[in-house]
Scaffold this motif. Sequence first.
Motif, PDB file in Angstrom:
ATOM      1  N   ARG A 154     -13.609  -3.505  -2.200  1.00  0.00           N
ATOM      2  CA  ARG A 154     -13.897  -4.366  -3.338  1.00  0.00           C
ATOM      3  C   ARG A 154     -12.669  -5.201  -3.684  1.00  0.00           C
ATOM      4  NH1 ARG A 154     -15.225   0.299  -2.149  1.00  0.00           N
ATOM      5  NH2 ARG A 154     -14.201   1.305  -3.935  1.00  0.00           N
ATOM      6  N   VAL A 155     -12.942  -6.426  -4.137  1.00  0.00           N
ATOM      7  CA  VAL A 155     -11.887  -7.336  -4.594  1.00  0.00           C
ATOM      8  C   VAL A 155     -12.349  -7.953  -5.907  1.00  0.00           C
ATOM      9  CG1 VAL A 155     -10.624  -9.474  -4.130  1.00  0.00           C
ATOM     10  CG2 VAL A 155     -11.008  -7.821  -2.279  1.00  0.00           C
ATOM     11  N   ALA A 156     -11.519  -7.821  -6.957  1.00  0.00           N
ATOM     12  CA  ALA A 156     -11.873  -8.323  -8.279  1.00  0.00           C
ATOM     13  C   ALA A 156     -11.344  -9.735  -8.480  1.00  0.00           C
ATOM     14  CB  ALA A 156     -11.318  -7.397  -9.357  1.00  0.00           C
ATOM     15  N   VAL A 157     -11.970 -10.451  -9.421  1.00  0.00           N
ATOM     16  CA  VAL A 157     -11.535 -11.801  -9.791  1.00  0.00           C
ATOM     17  C   VAL A 157     -11.579 -11.938 -11.305  1.00  0.00           C
ATOM     18  CG1 VAL A 157     -11.879 -14.274  -9.529  1.00  0.00           C
ATOM     19  CG2 VAL A 157     -12.521 -12.763  -7.678  1.00  0.00           C
ATOM     20  N   LEU A 158     -10.492 -12.499 -11.863  1.00  0.00           N
ATOM     21  CA  LEU A 158     -10.450 -12.835 -13.280  1.00  0.00           C
ATOM     22  C   LEU A 158      -9.995 -14.283 -13.381  1.00  0.00           C
ATOM     23  CD1 LEU A 158     -10.714 -11.955 -16.225  1.00  0.00           C
ATOM     24  CD2 LEU A 158      -8.346 -11.176 -16.138  1.00  0.00           C
ATOM     25  N   SER A 159     -10.948 -15.188 -13.515  1.00  0.00           N
ATOM     26  CA  SER A 159     -10.627 -16.607 -13.421  1.00  0.00           C
ATOM     27  C   SER A 159     -11.749 -17.456 -14.004  1.00  0.00           C
ATOM     28  CB  SER A 159     -10.410 -16.987 -11.947  1.00  0.00           C
ATOM     29  OG  SER A 159     -10.280 -18.377 -11.778  1.00  0.00           O
ATOM     30  N   PHE A 160     -11.380 -18.644 -14.444  1.00  0.00           N
ATOM     31  CA  PHE A 160     -12.378 -19.659 -14.731  1.00  0.00           C
ATOM     32  C   PHE A 160     -12.998 -20.132 -13.410  1.00  0.00           C
ATOM     33  CE2 PHE A 160      -9.560 -20.599 -18.548  1.00  0.00           C
ATOM     34  CZ  PHE A 160     -10.436 -20.050 -19.470  1.00  0.00           C
ATOM     35  N   ASN A 161     -14.101 -20.843 -13.491  1.00  0.00           N
ATOM     36  CA  ASN A 161     -14.720 -21.417 -12.292  1.00  0.00           C
ATOM     37  C   ASN A 161     -13.728 -22.322 -11.568  1.00  0.00           C
ATOM     38  OD1 ASN A 161     -17.014 -20.187 -13.229  1.00  0.00           O
ATOM     39  ND2 ASN A 161     -18.245 -22.047 -13.358  1.00  0.00           N
ATOM     40  N   ARG A 162     -13.662 -22.195 -10.252  1.00  0.00           N
ATOM     41  CA  ARG A 162     -12.827 -23.052  -9.420  1.00  0.00           C
ATOM     42  C   ARG A 162     -13.257 -22.863  -7.974  1.00  0.00           C
ATOM     43  NH1 ARG A 162      -6.964 -21.717 -10.694  1.00  0.00           N
ATOM     44  NH2 ARG A 162      -6.521 -22.770  -8.720  1.00  0.00           N
ATOM     45  N   VAL A 163     -12.881 -23.796  -7.118  1.00  0.00           N
ATOM     46  CA  VAL A 163     -13.368 -23.769  -5.744  1.00  0.00           C
ATOM     47  C   VAL A 163     -12.847 -22.543  -4.989  1.00  0.00           C
ATOM     48  CG1 VAL A 163     -11.506 -25.196  -4.779  1.00  0.00           C
ATOM     49  CG2 VAL A 163     -13.776 -25.186  -3.699  1.00  0.00           C
ATOM     50  N   LEU A 177     -17.276  -8.722  -3.679  1.00  0.00           N
ATOM     51  CA  LEU A 177     -16.637  -9.408  -4.798  1.00  0.00           C
ATOM     52  C   LEU A 177     -17.043  -8.743  -6.112  1.00  0.00           C
ATOM     53  CD1 LEU A 177     -14.960 -11.964  -5.676  1.00  0.00           C
ATOM     54  CD2 LEU A 177     -17.163 -13.084  -6.046  1.00  0.00           C
ATOM     55  N   VAL A 178     -16.055  -8.531  -6.996  1.00  0.00           N
ATOM     56  CA  VAL A 178     -16.296  -7.963  -8.330  1.00  0.00           C
ATOM     57  C   VAL A 178     -15.782  -8.958  -9.372  1.00  0.00           C
ATOM     58  CG1 VAL A 178     -15.962  -5.991  -9.863  1.00  0.00           C
ATOM     59  CG2 VAL A 178     -15.966  -5.654  -7.380  1.00  0.00           C
ATOM     60  N   PRO A 179     -16.637  -9.858  -9.858  1.00  0.00           N
ATOM     61  CA  PRO A 179     -16.197 -10.823 -10.875  1.00  0.00           C
ATOM     62  C   PRO A 179     -16.020 -10.133 -12.231  1.00  0.00           C
ATOM     63  CG  PRO A 179     -18.254 -11.509  -9.794  1.00  0.00           C
ATOM     64  CD  PRO A 179     -18.037 -10.068  -9.490  1.00  0.00           C
ATOM     65  N   LEU A 180     -14.942 -10.472 -12.933  1.00  0.00           N
ATOM     66  CA  LEU A 180     -14.676  -9.902 -14.251  1.00  0.00           C
ATOM     67  C   LEU A 180     -14.919 -10.951 -15.337  1.00  0.00           C
ATOM     68  CD1 LEU A 180     -11.383  -7.930 -13.506  1.00  0.00           C
ATOM     69  CD2 LEU A 180     -13.720  -7.049 -13.556  1.00  0.00           C
ATOM     70  N   ASN A 181     -15.487 -10.516 -16.420  1.00  0.00           N
ATOM     71  CA  ASN A 181     -15.819 -11.384 -17.545  1.00  0.00           C
ATOM     72  C   ASN A 181     -14.545 -11.720 -18.313  1.00  0.00           C
ATOM     73  OD1 ASN A 181     -16.707 -12.534 -19.931  1.00  0.00           O
ATOM     74  ND2 ASN A 181     -18.388 -11.097 -20.230  1.00  0.00           N
ATOM     75  N   PHE A 182     -14.107 -12.976 -18.256  1.00  0.00           N
ATOM     76  CA  PHE A 182     -12.851 -13.345 -18.912  1.00  0.00           C
ATOM     77  C   PHE A 182     -12.976 -13.385 -20.432  1.00  0.00           C
ATOM     78  CE2 PHE A 182     -14.756 -17.398 -17.283  1.00  0.00           C
ATOM     79  CZ  PHE A 182     -15.132 -17.959 -18.493  1.00  0.00           C
ATOM     80  N   LYS A 208      -9.256  -3.134  -4.250  1.00  0.00           N
ATOM     81  CA  LYS A 208      -7.943  -3.081  -3.604  1.00  0.00           C
ATOM     82  C   LYS A 208      -7.046  -4.223  -4.056  1.00  0.00           C
ATOM     83  CE  LYS A 208      -8.564  -0.479   0.671  1.00  0.00           C
ATOM     84  NZ  LYS A 208      -8.376  -0.494   2.141  1.00  0.00           N
ATOM     85  N   ALA A 209      -7.653  -5.305  -4.518  1.00  0.00           N
ATOM     86  CA  ALA A 209      -6.887  -6.489  -4.909  1.00  0.00           C
ATOM     87  C   ALA A 209      -7.586  -7.182  -6.061  1.00  0.00           C
ATOM     88  CB  ALA A 209      -6.742  -7.444  -3.724  1.00  0.00           C
ATOM     89  N   ILE A 210      -6.804  -7.979  -6.792  1.00  0.00           N
ATOM     90  CA  ILE A 210      -7.380  -8.838  -7.823  1.00  0.00           C
ATOM     91  C   ILE A 210      -6.812 -10.243  -7.662  1.00  0.00           C
ATOM     92  CG2 ILE A 210      -5.629  -8.179  -9.541  1.00  0.00           C
ATOM     93  CD1 ILE A 210      -7.882  -8.599 -11.668  1.00  0.00           C
ATOM     94  N   PHE A 211      -7.700 -11.227  -7.715  1.00  0.00           N
ATOM     95  CA  PHE A 211      -7.315 -12.637  -7.719  1.00  0.00           C
ATOM     96  C   PHE A 211      -7.499 -13.151  -9.145  1.00  0.00           C
ATOM     97  CE2 PHE A 211      -7.827 -11.838  -3.318  1.00  0.00           C
ATOM     98  CZ  PHE A 211      -7.245 -12.875  -2.593  1.00  0.00           C
ATOM     99  N   PHE A 212      -6.604 -14.010  -9.579  1.00  0.00           N
ATOM    100  CA  PHE A 212      -6.675 -14.507 -10.951  1.00  0.00           C
ATOM    101  C   PHE A 212      -6.063 -15.898 -11.019  1.00  0.00           C
ATOM    102  CE2 PHE A 212      -2.843 -12.072 -10.221  1.00  0.00           C
ATOM    103  CZ  PHE A 212      -1.837 -12.844 -10.774  1.00  0.00           C
ATOM    104  N   ASP A 213      -6.358 -16.601 -12.111  1.00  0.00           N
ATOM    105  CA  ASP A 213      -5.746 -17.906 -12.322  1.00  0.00           C
ATOM    106  C   ASP A 213      -4.632 -17.773 -13.360  1.00  0.00           C
ATOM    107  OD1 ASP A 213      -7.162 -17.599 -14.675  1.00  0.00           O
ATOM    108  OD2 ASP A 213      -8.514 -19.285 -14.334  1.00  0.00           O
ATOM    109  N   LYS A 214      -3.855 -18.814 -13.495  1.00  0.00           N
ATOM    110  CA  LYS A 214      -2.701 -18.780 -14.398  1.00  0.00           C
ATOM    111  C   LYS A 214      -3.135 -18.546 -15.838  1.00  0.00           C
ATOM    112  CE  LYS A 214       1.553 -21.335 -15.460  1.00  0.00           C
ATOM    113  NZ  LYS A 214       2.340 -22.576 -15.180  1.00  0.00           N
ATOM    114  N   ALA A 215      -4.308 -19.039 -16.190  1.00  0.00           N
ATOM    115  CA  ALA A 215      -4.797 -18.895 -17.563  1.00  0.00           C
ATOM    116  C   ALA A 215      -5.002 -17.435 -17.958  1.00  0.00           C
ATOM    117  CB  ALA A 215      -6.092 -19.673 -17.736  1.00  0.00           C
ATOM    118  N   HIS A 216      -5.178 -16.545 -16.973  1.00  0.00           N
ATOM    119  CA  HIS A 216      -5.464 -15.147 -17.270  1.00  0.00           C
ATOM    120  C   HIS A 216      -4.391 -14.192 -16.744  1.00  0.00           C
ATOM    121  CE1 HIS A 216      -9.453 -17.133 -17.479  1.00  0.00           C
ATOM    122  NE2 HIS A 216      -9.575 -16.364 -18.531  1.00  0.00           N
TER     123      HIS A 216
END
Length: 479
Positions: A28-37, A53-58, A75-83
């Motif tokens: 599993r890989v989590a994401v904490l981000s606004f919409n982006r490509v 993919l495990v999307p997280l509610n920002f 195992k990993a989380i991807f995020f944007d600068k805003a979060h």
Amino acid sequence: YSYGELAADVYRMANFLSTDLGIKRGDRVAVLSFNRVEYIKLFFALSRLGAILVPLNFRLAPAEFIYFLKDAAPKAIFFDKAHQESVDGFKGKTELNHYICFDEDDTVGRALPKVWSALSAEAPSEVEIGPDDPQLIIYTSGTTGLPKGVILTHGMLTWNAINTNLGWDLRSEDKTILHAAMFYTAGWNVYTLPIFYSRGVNILIQSFEADLILDLIKREGVTVFFGVPTMFQMLMDSPKFASTDFSSIRFMVSGGAPLGQDILETFKTQKSIRIWEGYGLTEAGPNNFIANGKLGTVGHPMPHVDAKIVDPEDNEVPTGEEGEILLRGPHICAGYWHKPEETANAFVDGWFKTGDFGRIDSDGHFSIVGRLKDMIISGGANIYPAEIERAIETHSSVTGVAVIGVPDPKWGEVGKAIVELNPGSTLSFEELRDFLSDRLGKFKIPKYMVTVGELPRTVASGKVQKFILKDKHGRADND
């Protein structure tokens, strides 16, 4: 982006995931981000590897993320600068191996742009993937207990896309706007993945903005559009609404909550558009019905969807009578992550129990008439009173609480807390909101509060009788 350019970047992302992060099938890989490509690239790259993919509610409070991260164990989380501040806050509290920032900032984790140009665009090795393999885990709060991770499989997402293409006649020349947050199933499955399936165009924006939506409809020739009733109201309220040319639109779909008659009439009379009303859940579809029926109905089921109405004993009811909506087909989820009991309870003989009331007329058109689940739908977002009640009950002044939905002209419904205090205690509405601010997402915090001497309860079980509270306090005020 052309489809070829997107494919090359998906391969780059997949190679980064597998080579640099060691992500493999089933991880599993989590994401904490606004919409982006990059969010979309990550989804397809993980899908290519058989990972999830495990999307997280920002919109959640920082403390709420910990449960999801421990439950899904990514195992990993991807995020944007805003979060990144939120991500930095739960570092050390979970067992994440990798922190990757979508932006060129390595304050909290590795900056993906700094390695992007060096990544190979060669197709990664094929991984054997079946229709029952998980592709997404989307968390949805339950009416009781802890939030549940809905397992969306490769087969489920594919069949929802097939149903949507057939039922709504999607075409390669169709264009839509991806504005729904990608931690919701709507962000992926109302149009986004079905449009990819049809080789159409997704216009990606960070979030819903009424003026921007209207500009894109006019400039880009958008042909299909999805929104919740609150969004359609915001479009109507925009000063640009009257002058915007809607002639490119083939149809619009509304979901998430009942659509008001004033919205239907405004779009019909001023823009010659009939908004179709859909019905779906994270666990099913979400595109279950063609929305081709009479006003006030969701029409017939999609081509590969079975639907029926049953009584409490799971017997089908006669035409015109109300009962629970049950759904069956390859577009249904595989259950709930690490929750076998809840999964078993959600199905009966292969049918998914929606928990919603409906009826079917003599023409086979389905109507949604109510909700069995004690849920508030605010601006298209599902808010579960049990979760809010648990948070409020941790306050030292509170003996008990019940949260109900009350009407709101903008959001459809908002929460109202009816609070029973400990003898001699006091609690103001402002104090309650401050108490909840780091425990619940802002959208979950009740907009109104009233204190009572004693909550009405049943003698046998002690359960709060909410129907009494709704009769007495079901207004949008603090009384």
